[in-house]
Motif scaffolding. Structure first.
Motif, mmCIF file in Angstrom:
data_model
loop_
_atom_site.group_PDB
_atom_site.id
_atom_site.type_symbol
_atom_site.label_atom_id
_atom_site.label_comp_id
_atom_site.label_asym_id
_atom_site.label_seq_id
_atom_site.Cartn_x
_atom_site.Cartn_y
_atom_site.Cartn_z
ATOM 1 N N ASP A 56 11.245 -0.635 -18.480
ATOM 2 C CA ASP A 56 12.368 -0.617 -17.546
ATOM 3 C C ASP A 56 12.030 0.129 -16.252
ATOM 4 N N VAL A 57 11.596 1.364 -16.375
ATOM 5 C CA VAL A 57 11.282 2.135 -15.178
ATOM 6 C C VAL A 57 10.045 1.563 -14.476
ATOM 7 N N VAL A 86 16.731 5.371 2.836
ATOM 8 C CA VAL A 86 17.528 6.399 3.520
ATOM 9 C C VAL A 86 19.013 6.206 3.239
ATOM 10 N N LEU A 87 19.468 4.970 3.337
ATOM 11 C CA LEU A 87 20.892 4.699 3.131
ATOM 12 C C LEU A 87 21.319 4.957 1.687
ATOM 13 N N VAL A 88 20.507 4.522 0.711
ATOM 14 C CA VAL A 88 20.903 4.744 -0.685
ATOM 15 C C VAL A 88 20.848 6.226 -1.028
ATOM 16 N N LEU A 89 19.924 6.964 -0.396
ATOM 17 C CA LEU A 89 19.874 8.413 -0.623
ATOM 18 C C LEU A 89 21.128 9.088 -0.087
ATOM 19 N N LEU A 102 32.049 9.540 -10.718
ATOM 20 C CA LEU A 102 32.154 8.361 -9.857
ATOM 21 C C LEU A 102 30.770 7.815 -9.523
ATOM 22 N N PHE A 103 29.812 8.688 -9.296
ATOM 23 C CA PHE A 103 28.446 8.265 -8.997
ATOM 24 C C PHE A 103 27.887 7.414 -10.121
ATOM 25 N N TRP A 104 27.970 7.909 -11.365
ATOM 26 C CA TRP A 104 27.376 7.183 -12.486
ATOM 27 C C TRP A 104 28.147 5.910 -12.799
ATOM 28 N N THR A 105 29.448 5.929 -12.572
ATOM 29 C CA THR A 105 30.234 4.702 -12.764
ATOM 30 C C THR A 105 29.830 3.633 -11.754
ATOM 31 N N ALA A 106 29.737 4.040 -10.492
ATOM 32 C CA ALA A 106 29.350 3.077 -9.453
ATOM 33 C C ALA A 106 27.954 2.532 -9.712
ATOM 34 N N LEU A 107 27.028 3.418 -10.077
ATOM 35 C CA LEU A 107 25.655 2.968 -10.323
ATOM 36 C C LEU A 107 25.582 2.046 -11.537
ATOM 37 N N ALA A 108 26.390 2.328 -12.549
ATOM 38 C CA ALA A 108 26.398 1.471 -13.743
ATOM 39 C C ALA A 108 26.842 0.058 -13.404
ATOM 40 N N TYR A 109 27.878 -0.073 -12.604
ATOM 41 C CA TYR A 109 28.361 -1.423 -12.261
ATOM 42 C C TYR A 109 27.383 -2.159 -11.347
ATOM 43 N N VAL A 110 26.736 -1.432 -10.457
ATOM 44 C CA VAL A 110 25.704 -2.070 -9.632
ATOM 45 C C VAL A 110 24.551 -2.540 -10.515
ATOM 46 N N ALA A 111 24.183 -1.726 -11.493
ATOM 47 C CA ALA A 111 23.094 -2.094 -12.397
ATOM 48 C C ALA A 111 23.451 -3.317 -13.235
ATOM 49 N N THR A 335 17.287 8.740 -7.831
ATOM 50 C CA THR A 335 17.866 7.402 -7.967
ATOM 51 C C THR A 335 17.362 6.451 -6.881
ATOM 52 N N VAL A 336 16.720 6.976 -5.862
ATOM 53 C CA VAL A 336 16.277 6.141 -4.738
ATOM 54 C C VAL A 336 15.399 4.971 -5.186
ATOM 55 N N PRO A 337 14.376 5.158 -6.041
ATOM 56 C CA PRO A 337 13.564 3.995 -6.439
ATOM 57 C C PRO A 337 14.389 2.894 -7.096
ATOM 58 N N GLN A 338 15.272 3.291 -7.985
ATOM 59 C CA GLN A 338 16.093 2.326 -8.709
ATOM 60 C C GLN A 338 17.063 1.620 -7.770
ATOM 61 N N ALA A 339 17.787 2.379 -6.955
ATOM 62 C CA ALA A 339 18.766 1.781 -6.050
ATOM 63 C C ALA A 339 18.083 0.923 -4.988
ATOM 64 N N THR A 340 16.934 1.373 -4.501
ATOM 65 C CA THR A 340 16.183 0.577 -3.526
ATOM 66 C C THR A 340 15.742 -0.741 -4.145
ATOM 67 N N HIS A 341 15.294 -0.691 -5.382
ATOM 68 C CA HIS A 341 14.923 -1.901 -6.123
ATOM 69 C C HIS A 341 16.099 -2.875 -6.200
#
Length: 373
Positions: A56-57, A86-89, A102-111, A335-341
């Motif tokens: 996964d990673v 830069v923006l995702v950071l 809220l951060f983990w909820t938002a990231l979960a739905y994006v994932a 989280t930058v690598p994951q969100a950038t991906h």
């Protein structure tokens, strides 16, 4: 009219070996685990290492080969590649500073959206390889898309009606609870007519009893939809077991992506750097995957030492008092690598002028129309 000849990314053995067989084997393994082991034994260090770190990673970092390590991509997508991290950071830091939940909820739905869209993308890849393009095949493409979405979003909706469960996407309570049970039941059963209609149409295409300009449909299309549907339902609906969810979810997502990157620039990028002459395939793949493993292990070591502290046997003991500000900054950075991906994947796989080599890398002719935006 003669039926359209199927095209493969590399060969039937390569495509089946990376896009279908891992998913089938993962299904069998997940089923065996779910039926034979006590759910109380959810924690498995070996599964975490293989599934999370090495697949996964690692697959997240594989995007490097199609972006920051590709000179042409750096030229064509320069602004996107500079702005996205830069923006995702900044966004991640601000949201986590306001509310970690809220951060983990938002990231979960994006994932979740990313995972579903990737399965849709794999199917779309073989729809194109099977000649199912243009207006004549629009209904078949729409039906395939509906089959993927119903068999992935359906189980996720059902999951929301069963909270709390023994497993979660990122952290406990990252999904919003309170959805009525009837909604989940409907979402699960809606899959049945859609998948049945999809299966019947695929049978019709394969048999040749169609007037769709000689199309028979690529055999990988129904295979990928079936594996996706079985995996998401097995891992979410049939078992309440974190190990089953990991096995059925991670491998069908990460391994095909690694293969796709390998074909679409990864191998070429490594060959160019390893040797001016043609290097041994084993060496090239070792360098290709070895870099991803090093980056994945380094990232997980930082997560464990600074945030989670879950694997002291691997990464050592020690707790850092970061404070709210420090924790928000560290989590956002990690989280930058994951969100950038997640963001870049919406751009780097579009065949067309913005990715001029992609069609050739995938063994397909480039379209004459510009990519969708």
């Amino acid at each position: 009219m003669a039926p359209t000849r199927h095209r493969w990314l590399v060969s039937p053995s390569f495509d089946l070996g990376w896009f279908a067989i891992p998913g089938a084997l993962a299904l069998l393994a997940a089923l065996c685990v779910g039926l034979s082991l006590d759910p109380s034994e959810d924690d498995s260090l070996a599964l975490w290492i293989v599934g999370v770190v090495l697949v996964d990673v690692a697959h997240v970092w594989a995007s490097l080969y199609r972006t920051y390590l590709d000179p042409e991509a750096r030229r064509l997508h320069a602004q996107l590649l500079r702005a996205t991290p830069v923006l995702v950071l900044l966004l991640g830091f601000m949201v986590h500073a306001v509310s970690p939940a809220l951060f983990w909820t938002a990231l979960a739905y994006v994932a979740v959206f990313h995972f579903i869209k990737q399965q849709e993308g794999f199917v779309a890849l073989y729809l194109r390889a099977g000649g199912e393009t243009g207006a004549a095949a629009a209904r078949d493409r729409a039906l395939a898309k509906a089959a993927v979405w119903s068999s992935t979003a359906g189980p996720v909706i059902w999951w929301h009606t069963q909270l709390p469960r023994r497993f979660h996407w990122f952290v406990a309570e990252d999904f919003v609870a309170g959805l009525p049970t009837i909604v989940g039941t409907i979402a699960v059963w809606v899959q049945v007519p859609i998948l049945l209609a999809f299966a019947l149409r695929r049978i019709q295409l394969a048999s040749g009893r169609t007037t769709s300009r000689g199309r028979r449909g690529h055999p990988m299309v129904p295979l990928l939809v079936a594996i996706t549907a079985l995996s998401w339902n097995l891992g979410i609906v049939w078992f309440n077991d974190g190990r089953v969810f990991t096995i059925s979810n991670v491998f069908i997502h990460g391994l095909p992506y690694l293969a796709l990157v390998w074909v679409a620039g990864g191998r070429e990028a490594v060959e160019h750097r390893v040797s001016p002459r043609r290097a041994a395939p084993a060496l090239v793949f070792g360098v290709f995957y070895g870099l991803l493993v090093i980056l994945a292990v380094f990232e997980e070591a930082l997560w464990d030492r600074l945030v989670w502290h879950d694997h002291p046997t691997l990464f050592g003991h020690g707790h850092s008092e970061l404070g709210e500000f420090g924790l928000a900054l560290v989590v956002a950075l990690l989280t930058v690598p994951q969100a950038t991906h997640y963001v870049l994947d919406r751009f780097i796989w579009r065949v067309g002028p913005n990715n001029p080599k992609l069609a050739a890398q995938l063994g397909m002719a480039a379209p004459t129309t510009p990519p969708q935006r």
